[in-house]
Every structure is written in structure tokens, then in C-alpha cells.
Design an enzyme around this catalytic site. Structure first.
Site, short mmCIF file in Angstrom:
data_model
loop_
_atom_site.label_atom_id
_atom_site.label_comp_id
_atom_site.label_asym_id
_atom_site.label_seq_id
_atom_site.Cartn_x
_atom_site.Cartn_y
_atom_site.Cartn_z
N ARG A 1 36.47 5.56 25.64
CA ARG A 1 35.32 5.64 26.54
C ARG A 1 35.74 5.10 27.91
O ARG A 1 36.31 4.00 28.00
CB ARG A 1 34.17 4.80 25.97
CG ARG A 1 32.88 4.82 26.80
CD ARG A 1 32.05 6.01 26.44
NE ARG A 1 30.75 6.06 27.11
CZ ARG A 1 29.60 5.76 26.50
NH1 ARG A 1 29.58 5.36 25.24
NH2 ARG A 1 28.46 5.87 27.15
N ARG B 1 35.14 0.72 27.58
CA ARG B 1 33.85 0.51 26.92
C ARG B 1 33.43 -0.95 26.96
O ARG B 1 32.28 -1.28 27.07
CB ARG B 1 34.02 0.96 25.46
CG ARG B 1 32.79 0.94 24.66
CD ARG B 1 33.18 1.22 23.22
NE ARG B 1 32.04 1.60 22.44
CZ ARG B 1 31.07 0.78 22.10
NH1 ARG B 1 31.10 -0.48 22.47
NH2 ARG B 1 30.06 1.21 21.37
N LYS C 1 24.60 11.12 17.37
CA LYS C 1 25.92 11.55 16.91
C LYS C 1 25.83 12.13 15.50
O LYS C 1 25.05 11.65 14.67
CB LYS C 1 26.95 10.43 17.02
CG LYS C 1 26.58 9.12 16.39
CD LYS C 1 27.60 8.03 16.75
CE LYS C 1 27.20 6.69 16.20
NZ LYS C 1 28.05 5.59 16.66
N LYS D 1 32.12 15.96 20.26
CA LYS D 1 32.37 14.52 20.28
C LYS D 1 33.88 14.31 20.25
O LYS D 1 34.51 14.49 19.21
CB LYS D 1 31.71 13.84 19.08
CG LYS D 1 31.82 12.34 19.13
CD LYS D 1 31.05 11.71 17.99
CE LYS D 1 31.01 10.19 18.12
NZ LYS D 1 32.29 9.56 18.41
N PHE E 1 30.80 13.35 30.56
CA PHE E 1 29.52 13.82 30.01
C PHE E 1 28.31 13.23 30.73
O PHE E 1 27.18 13.49 30.34
CB PHE E 1 29.43 13.60 28.50
CG PHE E 1 29.93 12.26 28.02
CD1 PHE E 1 29.19 11.12 28.23
CD2 PHE E 1 31.14 12.16 27.36
CE1 PHE E 1 29.64 9.89 27.79
CE2 PHE E 1 31.61 10.92 26.90
CZ PHE E 1 30.85 9.79 27.13
P1 ATP Z 1 29.01 3.47 19.53
O1 ATP Z 1 29.69 3.92 20.77
O2 ATP Z 1 27.94 4.40 19.09
O3 ATP Z 1 28.69 2.02 19.51
P2 ATP Z 1 31.47 3.73 18.28
O4 ATP Z 1 32.18 3.06 19.36
O5 ATP Z 1 31.86 3.44 16.89
O6 ATP Z 1 29.95 3.57 18.34
P3 ATP Z 1 31.22 6.44 17.81
O7 ATP Z 1 30.38 6.16 16.64
O8 ATP Z 1 32.52 7.07 17.55
O9 ATP Z 1 31.61 5.22 18.65
O10 ATP Z 1 30.33 7.34 18.84
C1 ATP Z 1 29.94 7.10 20.12
C2 ATP Z 1 31.07 7.28 21.10
O11 ATP Z 1 31.46 8.65 21.15
C3 ATP Z 1 30.74 7.00 22.54
O12 ATP Z 1 30.78 5.63 22.80
C4 ATP Z 1 31.81 7.78 23.28
O13 ATP Z 1 32.93 6.93 23.45
C5 ATP Z 1 32.20 8.88 22.33
N1 ATP Z 1 31.90 10.26 22.79
C6 ATP Z 1 32.72 11.31 22.59
N2 ATP Z 1 32.19 12.44 23.07
C7 ATP Z 1 31.01 12.12 23.62
C8 ATP Z 1 29.99 12.86 24.30
N3 ATP Z 1 30.09 14.16 24.48
N4 ATP Z 1 28.90 12.19 24.73
C9 ATP Z 1 28.79 10.86 24.54
N5 ATP Z 1 29.71 10.10 23.91
C10 ATP Z 1 30.82 10.71 23.45
#
Ligand code: ATP
Length: 588
Positions: A263, A288, A439, A258, A358
Site C-alpha cells: 500500500r 501503510r 474485499k 485486488k 485507486f
Molecule cells: P486491511 O488493509 O483491510 O487492514 P490487510 O492489510 O490485511 O487488511 P487486505 O485484507 O489484503 O489487507 O486488504 C486490503 C488491502 O488491499 C488494502 O490495504 C490495499 O493495500 C490492498 N488493495 C489492493 N487492491 C486494492 C484496491 N483496488 N482498492 C483498495 N485496496 C486495494
């Protein structure tokens, strides 16, 4: 439809705070608009002349609107400002002035399309002399308008429409137009997630609605992803342990690191399809929040042109900075500097980026979102090379908890946030948070399993030490999609550095509104001195979530502190449903 008619609908929408009434008014409006103009009607209800993800901005400040008013109505310099100061609303100032001059313009025949095209012209005029040009077009438009139309026309260029609803309510309005129920919303939302252009969706429905609801639903089911329109990104559930991951993926899954960057969705369209020079292509990148961020990443655009040999493609990934000497990824704070608008060229040399891909969502006319993960992953591997700037995410297929734990610690050792587990037969659920992606992060070791993203809804003036910033405490809330409303989770008065308080005050300044926005659900005891429109999103860490009768989300943050401001849409904050899930997870 005349713009005057549309303005009458705006007035009705502005007067009501009942969501059901809004849905009903919207459905009548959509039913009355012709198929050829309904897209414009939809964009205008949002105060826009393009879908939200198109970077079409008016580039007009309040002062320019006031000058346009003075020109339009032939009043002396300063007169419009004087009226504006009295009632605090540009729209009302426009109506007042127009009332004096254009009172008799009762049956104004100017159509929605004509007004829309003029507004679009304002947004599209740039370069030298554009300030005068914009003012000229707007004053012409105001001069020819009836007073009610003038009120809304004056508000649009400064993003002050504020009718009190967002995209979900528009979808309900369209559903209501079909059969006087909200029952078609899930079907509409499913297409919205892969093509979030409300104008386009409305047009599809409106074109066939006379043939009946079945026909209308069939027409939107045909909607597929297209390059040039970002899909809503898929999001992940949270797991408390490797066993939890295996349990939710059927005992076998893919593990990817991760990475903590930005994004990014990459769209490439080859020349043949857009009539560009043979052999060339157009590349677009979206954040995003669906913002077109192509201009921020000239290095990724160049890499895409060079490294990806296909015709049309949409890839999903994370852009992250790296140290060119060591090759190591950089912390988020360094990657995010790319977001500043100036000096991008030199920044891309000093902090180069990689795009870790990814997922592959669309390839040469074929949507892949309903294909299993393994099929999509194969396409990623066919398209990209590990040593390139745009490269596939590292991936391991595992069926053992100890192996997952090992990969998790290997990721942490590389300064990464944790891992992502992917169900092997899982489809890409655009816009949804589902168990196809899970995650597992470092922060899950603390009691509160994750940080919470929340929108700043308002603030109180400061007392004592912080009065110098003008903000003493601020109210934050999360989005309830079902009700299209924001519900509170905390009033925060500590946990920020002096710089963060200052930044909050500065960011809040441009967002203040005179009344509590209609879709804010706030307990009386949580009122604010200043209300802000939903725009500023922060990531908050807290010791735990507790049940709370004072906060309308039903849960509150205990000892919250700001982690960072986030580039997220307010509707993308941690949802009320997720809050419940996190609450349960912390008890595990
Ligand atoms: P979310 O995207 O779940 O609403 P968030 O913006 O707080 O929450 P995180 O909780 O940090 O983000 O985790 C999800 C994010 O992780 C994804 O939106 C993406 O941007 C990032 N990410 C990093 N590596 C990967 C991966 N290998 N596959 C999918 N997402 C990934």
C-alpha cells in the site's frame, strides 16, 4: 515550561498504570504547556523530536549513550557501563551519575524548547564524525541537567521512553483538557485520521482553548489533508459472497482487482508552493504504516515527476512488481524484496514496479475525501494513463452477482488475490474500516474467512528441539483501540519453519523489555518468560476462531500458523471488533 517540569510529569506517567489517571495527567501537562511549545511536549512524551511519520532517527546505540554519560559526569571509562549493568536501565544509570554530580541543580531553568532543539541537533547530525558529534551534544545536555531530567534525556535517543500509551491516549488527554471528559475524542480522532500529527493538533487546540471548548473544536474541524503528511489509509470490510457485496452497496458498485503489493500513498508538491526551482516538484511516498518510504522507490519518484501533470496531489494505491517481459504482476514475496535497504537501484531494474492507483484524496488545494467515489475516480482517470508506470486501477461498474463472480475469477486467473468492491457514493473514510470498500478474497473459501494480523507480545524459552533458537512458544495479541491495549488471541508453539523460528528469535532480541508493558492485557495463565514491546507484527492463518476464556480478546486462533511477517504498525493489527466480525462470518 522547564524540561525539569516535563520530567516530573514523565515520572508521574511512568508510575501509573491506570489509563484514566494517565489521561488526567496528560491533560494537566498539556494545559500547563504554552501553545508555542506544546507540539514539542507531545513529541517528547513519545520519545521523539518529530511526528511518527517523519523519518527522524537519533542513530545512537546504547554504547554511545554510556560514553556520553562518562564524558558528562567525568567518570572513568567503563564506570557508566558498570552502573548500567547493575540496574539494567540507561535512564536510571544517568540519574545515579547525575545525582552524584548535579544533585544541587534543583531549579534547572532549561526549557523544553531548548532541550528539544539539542535533541533535534543530535538526530540531524550525520556524515563523517557524526558519532563524536552526537556524543558531544548529548553529554553537554546531560551535564547541564538535573538528575530527573537526565534520566529521561538518556532514554530518548535509544527509543526507551516507554510511558505505556499510544496516540489514542494523547488524544484523550487533549479531550480532557477541553472539558474534563473523553467526549471530544471522536472529533479529535477524525482529524487525526487525515492529519496524524499529534503535535500540530495539540497546537491548534491549545492556541484557542482559553476561548472555550467550542472554539477548540471549531479550530480542529478546519484541519484538512496536506501534501507531506500522510493520511491514515482507509480499509475494507469483508464480504462472504457477491450477493453480500450487492446487498451492502445498494445493488450497484464498482469492482476493481485486488492487487497484492505494498500500500503506497503518493504525495506531489509542485515548485511554486515549496519555493523549489520552477517546473520541478517534490515527491514523497508513504507506506501503510505512514513510514516515509520515498528512498525505496526512485523509479516511482521519477515516474511521478514525468507522468503526472498537476500541481499538488495525494493519491492512494498499491505498488506491485511486474515481469517486464510478460507484463504480469509478481507475487507479494517478490515485490516485498524492495523493502531491503541496499541495492535499490539494481533491484528497480530487475523487478520494476507499477503503482496501481485507486483513489485521489487531495488535488490542488481541495480535499476530495468527502466527495463520492465516482468523483474521486474521475480525477484519477483524468490524471493518469493506463500505459504508464503510475496507472489507474482497472474498474467495472456492475449490478449483477454473476458479473461480480466473473470478475473475481478473472482476477484469480491473473494471480491476483481477489477483488475490491466500492460503493459508488461512498466517501473516503481515512483510518477507518467501513462498508464503502469491501474485499472479497480467495482465502474466503476456507472456513476461517481471513488471515489475522497480530503483534508478538512475548515468548517462552524453548524446550527440546527448539531450545537452540531460544524461543519455544510466543504469545500474540490484537489491538483494542477503545482501551488502548493489546489483548491476547493465541500462544503459538508450532506451525513455523526452522528459519521462521530463527527469524523470530532474531527480531525479538532487540524488542525485549524488563517488564510486561502497561498496555498488555494478559490472563495470568498466559505469562511469558520474555516480554517484547509491541512492534513485531505477523499475519496468521488458522483453521477457525473459537471462543476462549483464557485469552483476553475472548476469541482464540485454532491451529494457527505464520503466513508472513508484516510491515504494519502494532495498532493496525486486526482489531478486537474485526475479530468478532470474522467470527460471525465464519458461521455463514
Ligand atoms: P486491511 O488493509 O483491510 O487492514 P490487510 O492489510 O490485511 O487488511 P487486505 O485484507 O489484503 O489487507 O486488504 C486490503 C488491502 O488491499 C488494502 O490495504 C490495499 O493495500 C490492498 N488493495 C489492493 N487492491 C486494492 C484496491 N483496488 N482498492 C483498495 N485496496 C486495494
Amino acid at each position: 515550561m522547564t524540561f525539569q517540569k516535563l520530567a516530573e510529569y514523565f515520572a508521574q506517567l511512568e508510575l501509573t498504570s491506570s489509563r484514566n489517571a494517565m489521561v488526567e495527567i496528560l491533560s494537566r501537562l498539556f494545559g500547563e504547556a504554552e501553545a508555542s511549545e506544546i507540539d514539542k511536549v507531545v513529541y517528547l512524551t513519545q520519545g521523539r523530536v518529530a511526528p511518527l511519520y517523519e523519518p527522524v532517527e537519533f542513530g545512537m546505540a546504547e554504547k554511545m549513550i554510556l560514553r556520553a554519560l562518562e564524558l558528562a559526569f567525568g567518570v572513568g571509562v567503563g564506570k557508566a557501563t558498570e552502573i548500567f549493568k547493575k540496574n539494567g536501565d540507561l535512564g536510571e544509570a544517568a540519574r545515579d551519575l547525575s545525582n552524584k554530580i548535579n544533585k544541587n541543580k534543583k531549579n534547572n531553568k532549561k526549557t523544553v524548547t531548548e532541550v528539544f532543539m539539542e535533541l533535534l541537533r543530535i538526530a540531524q547530525s550525520g556524515g563523517e564524525g557524526s558519532v563524536e558529534k552526537k556524543i558531544g551534544i548529548l553529554s553537554g545536555l546531560l551535564q547541564e541537567s538535573d538528575p530527573l531530567s537526565a534520566k529521561y534525556i538518556a532514554r530518548i535517543p535509544v527509543d526507551k521512553m516507554r510511558l505505556g500509551f499510544s496516540d489514542m491516549t494523547v488524544l484523550e488527554g487533549l479531550s480532557w483538557m477541553m472539558d474534563k471528559t473523553k467526549g471530544n475524542k471522536p472529533a479529535m480522532e477524525a482529524v487525526y485520521n487525515i492529519r496524524p500529527d499529534l503535535g500540530y493538533i495539540a497546537k491548534q487546540v491549545r492556541a484557542v482553548i482559553k476561548a472555550g471548548k467550542k472554539q477548540a473544536l471549531a479550530s480542529i474541524e478546519e484541519i484538512k489533508p496536506v501534501t507531506g503528511t500522510p493520511l491514515l489509509p482507509m480499509r475494507a470490510e469483508r464480504a462472504a459472497s457477491p450477493d453480500d457485496i450487492l446487498e451492502n452497496t445498494g445493488g450497484r458498485c464498482a469492482i476493481e482487482p485486488k492487487v497484492d503489493g505494498l500500500r503506497t500513498q503518493l504525495h506531489i508538491k509542485r515548485a511554486q508552493r515549496w519555493g523549489l526551482k520552477a517546473g520541478s516538484c517534490e515527491v514523497r511516498l508513504y507506506s501503510r504504516g505512514l513510514e516515509n518510504v520515498t528512498g525505496m522507490y526512485p523509479d516511482l519518484v521519477a515516474a511521478a515527476e514525468k507522468e503526472i501533470a498537476c500541481e499538488d496531489v495525494i493519491l492512494d494505491g498499491e505498488a506491485i512488481g511486474y515481469n517486464p517481459q510478460s507484463g504480469k504482476f509478481l507475487p507479494f514475496q517478490e515485490t516485498v524484496q524492495r523493502k531491503r535497504k541496499y541495492d535499490i537501484e539494481s533491484f528497480s531494474k530487475n523487478v520494476p514496479l507499477k503503482l496501481i492507483v485507486f483513489d485521489c484524496l487531495y488535488l490542488n488545494g481541495r480535499s476530495l475525501i468527502n466527495e463520492p467515489y465516482t468523483v474521486r475516480r474521475k480525477e484519477v482517470e483524468k490524471l493518469l494513463r493506463k500505459e504508464n508506470t503510475i496507472q489507474p486501477a482497472e474498474m467495472h461498474i456492475v449490478n449483477d452477482a454473476a458479473e461480480i463472480e466473473k470478475l473475481f475469477h478473472a482476477a484469480l486467473a491473473k494471480n491476483l488475490e481477489g477483488i475490491m468492491a466500492k460503493k459508488l457514493d461512498g466517501v473516503y473514510q481515512a483510518g477507518a474500516r467501513g462498508w464503502n470498500w469491501i474485499k472479497y478474497k480467495k482465502s474466503y473459501e476456507s472456513k476461517l474467512a481471513d488471515t489475522i494480523d497480530a503483534v508478538v507480545m512475548g515468548y517462552d524459552y524453548g524446550q527440546g528441539k527448539r531450545s537452540k533458537f531460544g524461543v519455544g512458544a510466543f504469545l500474540v495479541g490484537v489491538y483494542d483501540k477503545k482501551e488502548d491495549s493489546f489483548k491476547t488471541i493465541s500462544k503459538i508453539g508450532t506451525g513455523l519453519t526452522d528459519e521462521e523460528w530463527q527469524e523470530l528469535a532474531a527480531r525479538g532480541k532487540g524488542l525485549a523489555v524488563s517488564e510486561k508493558p502497561k498496555n498488555y492485557n494478559v490472563n495470568k495463565t498466559m505469562g511469558c518468560d520474555v516480554w517484547l514491546r509491541p512492534k513485531l507484527v505477523g499475519e496468521f492463518k488458522a483453521d477457525e476462531l473459537t471462543k476462549s476464556p483464557m485469552h483476553t480478546a475472548g476469541l482464540a486462533l485454532r491451529f494457527p500458523r505464520l503466513v508472513r511477517w508484516r510491515e504494519k504498525n502494532p495498532e493496525d493489527t486486526t482489531s478486537t471488533k474485526e475479530m468478532e466480525a470474522i467470527f460471525k462470518l465464519q458461521a455463514k
